[in-house]
Write a protein that holds these residues in place. Structure first.
Motif, PDB file in Angstrom:
ATOM      1  N   ASN A 165       1.645   8.244  -8.245  1.00 36.71           N
ATOM      2  CA  ASN A 165       1.260   8.111  -9.643  1.00 36.71           C
ATOM      3  C   ASN A 165       0.379   9.282 -10.086  1.00 36.71           C
ATOM      4  O   ASN A 165       0.605   9.897 -11.126  1.00 36.71           O
ATOM      5  CB  ASN A 165       0.523   6.778  -9.819  1.00 36.71           C
ATOM      6  CG  ASN A 165       0.137   6.525 -11.256  1.00 36.71           C
ATOM      7  OD1 ASN A 165      -0.779   7.166 -11.760  1.00 36.71           O
ATOM      8  ND2 ASN A 165       0.835   5.631 -11.903  1.00 36.71           N
ATOM      9  N   THR A 197      -0.856   5.758 -16.809  1.00 39.48           N
ATOM     10  CA  THR A 197      -2.293   5.466 -16.817  1.00 39.48           C
ATOM     11  C   THR A 197      -2.527   3.977 -16.564  1.00 39.48           C
ATOM     12  O   THR A 197      -3.388   3.597 -15.768  1.00 39.48           O
ATOM     13  CB  THR A 197      -2.910   5.855 -18.180  1.00 39.48           C
ATOM     14  OG1 THR A 197      -2.311   7.073 -18.590  1.00 39.48           O
ATOM     15  CG2 THR A 197      -4.397   6.013 -18.086  1.00 39.48           C
ATOM     16  N   ASN A 198      -1.730   3.137 -17.235  1.00 44.49           N
ATOM     17  CA  ASN A 198      -1.863   1.691 -17.009  1.00 44.49           C
ATOM     18  C   ASN A 198      -1.588   1.337 -15.568  1.00 44.49           C
ATOM     19  O   ASN A 198      -2.299   0.544 -14.949  1.00 44.49           O
ATOM     20  CB  ASN A 198      -0.879   0.908 -17.894  1.00 44.49           C
ATOM     21  CG  ASN A 198      -1.293   0.983 -19.343  1.00 44.49           C
ATOM     22  OD1 ASN A 198      -2.440   1.299 -19.634  1.00 44.49           O
ATOM     23  ND2 ASN A 198      -0.361   0.718 -20.243  1.00 44.49           N
ATOM     24  N   GLU A 199      -0.518   1.974 -15.040  1.00 41.38           N
ATOM     25  CA  GLU A 199      -0.120   1.720 -13.658  1.00 41.38           C
ATOM     26  C   GLU A 199      -1.251   2.111 -12.703  1.00 41.38           C
ATOM     27  O   GLU A 199      -1.540   1.416 -11.743  1.00 41.38           O
ATOM     28  CB  GLU A 199       1.154   2.538 -13.372  1.00 41.38           C
ATOM     29  CG  GLU A 199       1.744   2.354 -11.999  1.00 41.38           C
ATOM     30  CD  GLU A 199       2.458   1.039 -11.831  1.00 41.38           C
ATOM     31  OE1 GLU A 199       2.488   0.255 -12.800  1.00 41.38           O
ATOM     32  OE2 GLU A 199       2.962   0.788 -10.724  1.00 41.38           O
ATOM     33  N   GLU A 200      -1.901   3.241 -13.009  1.00 39.00           N
ATOM     34  CA  GLU A 200      -2.989   3.710 -12.164  1.00 39.00           C
ATOM     35  C   GLU A 200      -4.122   2.682 -12.125  1.00 39.00           C
ATOM     36  O   GLU A 200      -4.634   2.341 -11.060  1.00 39.00           O
ATOM     37  CB  GLU A 200      -3.508   5.052 -12.676  1.00 39.00           C
ATOM     38  CG  GLU A 200      -4.517   5.676 -11.745  1.00 39.00           C
ATOM     39  CD  GLU A 200      -5.242   6.848 -12.367  1.00 39.00           C
ATOM     40  OE1 GLU A 200      -4.874   7.254 -13.494  1.00 39.00           O
ATOM     41  OE2 GLU A 200      -6.180   7.339 -11.740  1.00 39.00           O
ATOM     42  N   ASP A 201      -4.493   2.184 -13.324  1.00 41.11           N
ATOM     43  CA  ASP A 201      -5.561   1.175 -13.389  1.00 41.11           C
ATOM     44  C   ASP A 201      -5.200  -0.045 -12.559  1.00 41.11           C
ATOM     45  O   ASP A 201      -6.004  -0.575 -11.806  1.00 41.11           O
ATOM     46  CB  ASP A 201      -5.795   0.737 -14.843  1.00 41.11           C
ATOM     47  CG  ASP A 201      -6.394   1.868 -15.656  1.00 41.11           C
ATOM     48  OD1 ASP A 201      -6.881   2.831 -15.033  1.00 41.11           O
ATOM     49  OD2 ASP A 201      -6.350   1.802 -16.901  1.00 41.11           O
ATOM     50  N   ARG A 202      -3.934  -0.456 -12.712  1.00 37.42           N
ATOM     51  CA  ARG A 202      -3.479  -1.660 -12.021  1.00 37.42           C
ATOM     52  C   ARG A 202      -3.533  -1.442 -10.493  1.00 37.42           C
ATOM     53  O   ARG A 202      -4.034  -2.281  -9.753  1.00 37.42           O
ATOM     54  CB  ARG A 202      -2.035  -1.969 -12.447  1.00 37.42           C
ATOM     55  CG  ARG A 202      -1.568  -3.366 -12.105  1.00 37.42           C
ATOM     56  CD  ARG A 202      -0.110  -3.526 -12.527  1.00 37.42           C
ATOM     57  NE  ARG A 202       0.771  -2.633 -11.772  1.00 37.42           N
ATOM     58  CZ  ARG A 202       1.254  -2.906 -10.582  1.00 37.42           C
ATOM     59  NH1 ARG A 202       0.970  -4.030 -10.002  1.00 37.42           N
ATOM     60  NH2 ARG A 202       2.047  -2.041  -9.948  1.00 37.42           N
ATOM     61  N   LEU A 203      -3.039  -0.258 -10.068  1.00 39.75           N
ATOM     62  CA  LEU A 203      -3.003   0.032  -8.627  1.00 39.75           C
ATOM     63  C   LEU A 203      -4.406   0.122  -8.050  1.00 39.75           C
ATOM     64  O   LEU A 203      -4.678  -0.363  -6.956  1.00 39.75           O
ATOM     65  CB  LEU A 203      -2.247   1.336  -8.372  1.00 39.75           C
ATOM     66  CG  LEU A 203      -0.732   1.260  -8.517  1.00 39.75           C
ATOM     67  CD1 LEU A 203      -0.119   2.647  -8.443  1.00 39.75           C
ATOM     68  CD2 LEU A 203      -0.131   0.379  -7.436  1.00 39.75           C
ATOM     69  N   LYS A 204      -5.323   0.749  -8.837  1.00 38.51           N
ATOM     70  CA  LYS A 204      -6.695   0.901  -8.329  1.00 38.51           C
ATOM     71  C   LYS A 204      -7.348  -0.463  -8.166  1.00 38.51           C
ATOM     72  O   LYS A 204      -8.070  -0.700  -7.199  1.00 38.51           O
ATOM     73  CB  LYS A 204      -7.517   1.773  -9.278  1.00 38.51           C
ATOM     74  CG  LYS A 204      -7.263   3.245  -9.046  1.00 38.51           C
ATOM     75  CD  LYS A 204      -8.218   4.109  -9.812  1.00 38.51           C
ATOM     76  CE  LYS A 204      -8.060   5.554  -9.390  1.00 38.51           C
ATOM     77  NZ  LYS A 204      -8.550   6.476 -10.421  1.00 38.51           N
ATOM     78  N   GLU A 205      -7.069  -1.339  -9.126  1.00 34.53           N
ATOM     79  CA  GLU A 205      -7.632  -2.678  -9.051  1.00 34.53           C
ATOM     80  C   GLU A 205      -7.084  -3.399  -7.822  1.00 34.53           C
ATOM     81  O   GLU A 205      -7.812  -4.054  -7.074  1.00 34.53           O
ATOM     82  CB  GLU A 205      -7.259  -3.433 -10.324  1.00 34.53           C
ATOM     83  CG  GLU A 205      -8.112  -4.653 -10.572  1.00 34.53           C
ATOM     84  CD  GLU A 205      -7.672  -5.369 -11.834  1.00 34.53           C
ATOM     85  OE1 GLU A 205      -7.427  -4.683 -12.849  1.00 34.53           O
ATOM     86  OE2 GLU A 205      -7.557  -6.598 -11.788  1.00 34.53           O
ATOM     87  N   LEU A 206      -5.777  -3.218  -7.630  1.00 27.61           N
ATOM     88  CA  LEU A 206      -5.107  -3.861  -6.501  1.00 27.61           C
ATOM     89  C   LEU A 206      -5.674  -3.346  -5.177  1.00 27.61           C
ATOM     90  O   LEU A 206      -5.943  -4.118  -4.257  1.00 27.61           O
ATOM     91  CB  LEU A 206      -3.612  -3.537  -6.589  1.00 27.61           C
ATOM     92  CG  LEU A 206      -2.636  -4.584  -6.090  1.00 27.61           C
ATOM     93  CD1 LEU A 206      -2.759  -5.841  -6.912  1.00 27.61           C
ATOM     94  CD2 LEU A 206      -1.213  -4.040  -6.180  1.00 27.61           C
ATOM     95  N   ASP A 223      -9.026  -4.772  -4.639  1.00 23.60           N
ATOM     96  CA  ASP A 223      -8.914  -6.176  -4.198  1.00 23.60           C
ATOM     97  C   ASP A 223      -8.531  -6.254  -2.733  1.00 23.60           C
ATOM     98  O   ASP A 223      -8.986  -7.127  -1.995  1.00 23.60           O
ATOM     99  CB  ASP A 223      -7.848  -6.919  -5.013  1.00 23.60           C
ATOM    100  CG  ASP A 223      -8.366  -7.270  -6.393  1.00 23.60           C
ATOM    101  OD1 ASP A 223      -9.579  -7.086  -6.606  1.00 23.60           O
ATOM    102  OD2 ASP A 223      -7.572  -7.700  -7.249  1.00 23.60           O
TER     103      ASP A 223
END
Lengths: 461, 414
Positions: free
Chosen positions: B59, B363-372, B375
């Protein structure tokens, strides 16, 4: 019976209780001795004397006798302890090496092979467009490729180093096992030389301790012989019989270059050793690590073949057909072609001689290898193949770690049961000590009373 | 149960060791901020972690690419906009000239204007950004257009330079110049298996004849092919090395190669004419590779008759000669060319808006992946610290009770 025989009885009981005090003292002295089993002295009433009188025949006690001094231990616990120690030796031996393999792969981190792979593929796409002739981007591809090749080579070299290290350790363990076997043989010798009715308490403790150390290294069976000695054999190959040791030998194999273990009759022990640290070492060296090495080799081999095939179909900045991008065929010898390292203009990024300065089709093709299922019958991409290797490593290492931790608990439970049965309790020994001391004082008093009686009798003369 | 001193001490020692190991482990995780140190600590999480990291790296890479190529696309689009407005001005001028009351002086001024427009269009078309020519196809390091007098040459190729901006999504950077201003190009439709092996073994059928000619702008060159010794690349080199303003190359498709010839002369004057089988043997080389049969072209060819620059040059020379009757026809030619350029501009702008869309998604994907990833890998500090405190309390309690028990002995009372 006369007064003199009563005096004799008094001295006999003094001696008996003195022995009792000595046993309690011996126990107290060994409260912290590893492998020591507490000892108990047994008393019986001495054989009675038959007295014939006018009114009839009766029997009269003649004091106390010490029958024997025995050690308190549970043979079953001892065998269990040895078996479980062998298991712990296996799991600990394996886990120790697994931990090293995990650090060699160094995942997940920003410095492992997976990051190097990401950087490698990404650099090709940066080269693909908009300017494949840009020498600085070509440098990036070169650097990322060299780093990937280095990382693969390094991981593989560390794995083979680990094999060598395990090999050396195996050799040392063979020496240690032989040392323990000599100890057992010498204890056997001492036991055999004792009179048959003597209980060799402390020698038996020493024997148990020695066998327990042996159990950590290898599986074995111990069978007691009629003369009190033990016969130790590993899967049928005798290693100690009476005072004889049949030494194991470690000999370098001419094919693998690794040590192989042979018994005293020159039989290969590869399948005979089924447990303990020696088994763990053999298993890690000959089965586990070669799998990881072969995974790295497969991955590197595929990378080399696929990248080279594409690269050879392309054209470099001068419009000449591309040569090999990677040299070598496995993770051991993978490297970037020296001419490309000297001048990255030889990277063949274009698909035709026409427009080599702007055509990045081949570079893009190499980037697209990232998503192609090239391995394991077209089920894994290069990076999922590698991730799978790490997953297998993580699961195997996790499994062995759990085994080793739970085995630790099993062993410490048995040890506690042994400590409960055979361990010395200071309170108990103090109580015995007081008991024997009082009995001794009483016997001494008896002797002095008898002595006074003798004096009275003598004064009558 | 019998409690011996060894039993007691072993037990206490084991328990204390376990407590301490527990504290140490929790403390290590807190220090590292991670739920695991080695993969074996948590196989599932660590493997998931590796996968998410890979996705994040991909990404991040695509985001870099998106940001990197955006200015190229913006500059190319601005230049095409410039060209569009120059064409609009030229059309107004031509309209103005079409009036019969104009004096020759006025017509000369307009002709001069048209001449300048041509130069300005070429300046725009020769634009480079970051050392990359945006309208030259793959020849990114070569100035694509060169004007000498009334003839304009194109030195680029017909390829679009593309860049992956997301998995499976390509963005075009710029437009090949011959697409904008249209040169004649012919591509054969019979495949040849290799470019560097002799034609005798790579052509599907060997023709009887081996001579052909190419003509551009009145110049003709004859060529002879030797099937037994020459490869397709040799023929291509032969064509490129002759004085004719053409660019020959091979197009690779599905592992086969097709001969392509581009005219380097912009517009209708650059029309390629060819004649196959000069010796009259019945069949020739060009026919065998699917380019031309006799004098008619059988390959795929481009729409070269809408050449804008050609039209402008013709307008210029007509105005200089005082001819204005041709102007209405030229206006419709300009309109046709204009439409072509507008559609290219439209395509470029939609590529740019698609890039924006893809970037938003990345950018959205990056946020989601970082959160994942967080976690999966990162420790919950509140939970971890309270766990540690709990273990610490357990350890302290064990220490204090153990020290009391260890002091107890019958010895103290004798």
């Amino acid at each position: 019976m006369g007064l003199f025989s009563a005096l004799h009885m008094g001295t006999q009981s003094l001696a008996a209780f003195q022995q009792g005090i000595e046993v309690a003292g011996h126990n107290l002295a060994n409260v912290n001795t590893e492998g020591y089993s507490r000892q108990r002295i047994s008393y019986v009433a001495a054989n009675p004397e038959t007295i014939y009188t006018a009114s009839g025949i009766y029997s009269k006690g003649r004091g106390v006798d010490v029958t024997n001094i025995t050690r308190i231990n549970d043979e079953f616990l001892e065998t269990e302890l040895q078996e479980e120690s062998t298991n712990l030796g296996t799991f600990n031996g394996q886990y120790d090496q697994y931990k090293i393999i995990e650090t060699i792969f160094n995942e997940p981190s920003d410095f492992g092979i997976s990051t190097a792979l990401d950087n490698f593929f990404n650099s090709w796409e940066r080269l693909a467009a908009p300017n494949p002739s840009d020498i600085s981007v070509r440098e990036e591809v070169k650097v990322a490729s060299v780093q990937l090749a280095d990382r693969l080579q390094q991981a593989r070299a560390e794995l083979t180093d680990l094999q060598d290290y395990i090999d050396q350790t195996l050799n040392q363990r063979v020496t240690e096992v032989n040392g323990i076997c000599h100890q057992i043989a010498s204890i056997n010798d001492q036991i055999a030389n004792l009179p048959s009715d003597v209980e060799p308490n402390d020698l038996l403790d020493k024997l148990d301790t020695a066998m327990l150390s042996l159990a950590e290294f290898t599986n074995f069976t111990a069978s007691s012989q009629p003369n009190g000695t033990v016969l130790i054999s590993i899967s049928g190959s005798p290693v100690v019989s009476d005072n004889q040791t049949y030494e194991l030998t470690a000999i370098r194999s001419s094919t693998t270059g690794f040590y192989e273990v042979f018994d005293g009759n020159n039989n290969n022990m590869a399948t005979a050793i089924k447990g303990g640290e020696m088994y763990a070492l053999l298993d890690m060296r000959d089965s586990v690590i070669p799998d990881y090495i072969s995974d790295l080799d497969t991955m590197a081999g595929t990378l080399i073949t696929e990248v080279n095939a594409l690269h050879q179909s392309g054209y470099d900045l001068d419009g000449n057909p591309g040569g090999n991008f990677f040299e070598g065929s496995t993770a051991q010898d993978i490297s970037v072609n020296a001419s490309i390292i000297n001048n990255p203009k030889y990277i063949a990024a274009s698909s035709s001689t026409q427009g080599t300065e702007g055509d990045g089709t081949i570079a893009n093709g190499i980037f697209n290898l990232r998503d192609q299922k090239l391995l394991n019958n077209s089920t894994y991409t290069i990076s999922t193949f590698y991730q799978n290797t790490i997953a297998v490593l993580a699961n195997d290492a996790g499994y062995i770690k759990n085994l080793s931790e739970s085995q630790d608990i099993v062993l410490s439970n048995i040890n506690q049961r042994k400590a409960s049965v055979s361990g010395v309790s200071i309170d108990e020994e103090m109580a015995y000590l007081l008991q024997y001391e009082q009995a001794y004082t009483a016997s001494a008093k008896f002797v002095s009373v008898v002595n006074e009686a003798i004096d009275v009798m003598m004064s009558m003369v | 149960m019998r409690i011996s001193n060894r039993y007691l001490y072993q037990n206490i020692q084991n328990n204390l060791e376990n407590n301490l190991a527990d504290i140490y482990e929790k403390q290590t995780y807190i220090n590292n901020g991670k739920k695991y140190i080695l993969p074996s600590d948590d196989p599932v999480a660590s493997v998931t972690g590796i996968r998410i990291r890979e996705n994040l790296a991909v990404n991040e890479h695509y985001q870099n690419r998106q940001n990197h190529i955006e200015p190229y696309m913006e500059v190319a689009s601005t230049q095409v906009e410039n060209i569009v407005s120059i064409i609009q001005q030229a059309r107004v001028d031509v309209n103005f000239a079409a009036n019969s009351t104009r004096t020759q002086e006025e017509l000369d001024t307009i002709a001069n204007n048209i001449d300048n427009y041509i130069d300005n269009i070429l300046v725009a078309a020769n634009t480079q950004y970051n050392n990359v020519h945006l309208f030259a196809g793959y020849n990114t390091q070569t100035t694509p257009f060169e004007r000498s007098g009334d003839q304009i040459r194109y030195y680029g190729t017909s390829n679009y330079v593309t860049q992956d901006i997301a998995e499976g999504i390509e963005a075009k950077i710029g437009v090949p110049g011959n697409q904008l201003f249209q040169t004649h190009s012919v591509t054969g439709n019979i495949p040849i298996t290799s470019t560097n092996e002799i034609l005798a073994s790579t052509m599907p059928a060997l023709p009887a004849g081996n001579q052909f000619s190419l003509t551009i702008d009145g110049n003709t060159v004859n060529y002879t092919v030797d099937y037994a010794t020459e490869s397709l690349q040799d023929v291509i080199d032969k064509i490129n090395n002759s004085s004719l303003p053409v660019n020959a190359y091979s197009v690779k498709q599905d592992d086969a190669f097709y001969l392509a010839i581009d005219s380097q002369v912009v517009g209708t004057t650059g029309e390629l004419t060819m004649e196959d089988d000069l010796g009259g043997a019945g069949s020739g080389f060009l026919e065998a590779v699917g380019v031309a049969s006799g004098t008619s072209i059988i390959g795929t060819q481009s729409d070269f008759d809408k050449g804008l620059l050609d039209t402008l040059i013709k307008i210029k020379s007509d105005l200089e000669g005082g001819t204005i009757s041709t102007m209405p026809d030229y206006i419709s030619e300009i309109d046709a060319a204009f439409e072509n350029i507008l559609s290219e501009e439209f395509n470029m702008n939609s590529e740019i808006s698609r890039l924006d869309m893809v970037r938003n998604f990345s950018t959205n994907e990056e946020d989601r992946l970082k959160e994942l990833l967080s976690d999966t890998e990162d420790i919950d500090l509140t939970e971890a610290v309270s766990d540690l405190l709990l273990s610490q309390q357990a350890y302290e309690a064990a220490l204090s009770t153990s020290s009391r028990i260890m002091n107890l002995s019958l010895l103290n009372y004798i």
